[in-house]
Design a protein around this motif. Sequence first.
Motif, PDB file in Angstrom:
ATOM      1  N   PRO A  26       0.873  -1.350  -0.006  1.00 11.60           N
ATOM      2  CA  PRO A  26      -0.010   0.158   0.004  1.00 11.60           C
ATOM      3  C   PRO A  26       0.777   1.362  -0.098  1.00 11.60           C
ATOM      4  N   TRP A  27       2.333   1.185  -0.106  1.00  9.48           N
ATOM      5  CA  TRP A  27       3.041   2.308   0.383  1.00  9.48           C
ATOM      6  C   TRP A  27       3.626   2.792  -1.139  1.00  9.48           C
ATOM      7  N   ALA A  67      -1.605   6.490  -6.543  1.00 12.74           N
ATOM      8  CA  ALA A  67      -1.658   7.246  -5.461  1.00 12.74           C
ATOM      9  C   ALA A  67      -1.882   8.493  -5.763  1.00 12.74           C
ATOM     10  N   ASP A  71      -3.680  10.605  -0.548  1.00 12.58           N
ATOM     11  CA  ASP A  71      -3.218   9.517  -0.052  1.00 12.58           C
ATOM     12  C   ASP A  71      -1.977   9.970   0.930  1.00 12.58           C
ATOM     13  N   ALA A 124       3.302   8.342   0.303  1.00 11.75           N
ATOM     14  CA  ALA A 124       1.482   8.093   0.402  1.00 11.75           C
ATOM     15  C   ALA A 124       1.175   6.547   0.540  1.00 11.75           C
ATOM     16  N   TYR A 125       0.166   6.429   1.326  1.00 16.99           N
ATOM     17  CA  TYR A 125      -0.402   5.032   1.699  1.00 16.99           C
ATOM     18  C   TYR A 125      -1.915   4.887   1.069  1.00 16.99           C
ATOM     19  N   ARG A 126      -1.981   3.877   0.414  1.00 17.76           N
ATOM     20  CA  ARG A 126      -3.265   3.653  -0.274  1.00 17.76           C
ATOM     21  C   ARG A 126      -3.598   2.437  -0.338  1.00 17.76           C
ATOM     22  N   GLU A 127      -4.781   2.015  -0.545  1.00 16.69           N
ATOM     23  CA  GLU A 127      -5.315   0.712  -0.642  1.00 16.69           C
ATOM     24  C   GLU A 127      -4.684   0.138  -1.766  1.00 16.69           C
TER      25      GLU A 127
END
Length: 132
Positions: A26-27, A67, A71, A124-127
């Motif tokens: 997710p990163w 992202a 995010d 960023a962190y995203r699903e």
Amino acid sequence: MTVRRIDSGGRWEQQYGYSRAVAVGPWVLSSGSTSTVNGVVAHVGDPYAQAREAFRIALDSLVELGAGVADVVRTRMYVTAPEYAEAVGKAHGDLFGVVRPVATLVVVARLLHPDHLVEVEVEAYREKTEGE
């Protein structure tokens, strides 16, 4: 887990062996970005414009990896003089004021090119997207 890397074609990426951005799980992480566009430092002498350009470059790389601004969870800003903090902080606030990531701003002696006043990093962190 798949690791995806992108390059922008900048000379330092090839010369120093790094990617513009990397996505793993997710990163999505950008490398340090400056206002260098097509090998030329843009906005010489203007820390606000350099910060906006550097963030644009970093964010474009994150978008390419799935992202977006929403995010972003961490930013780092490196400036070459304390008096640039206000302008760079304003640029950061203009871009991330609603998102409000954790942020670090550090004064450094200098950056790689003498015309660079600011360098930024974005995380960023995203699903994970389908297919990852």
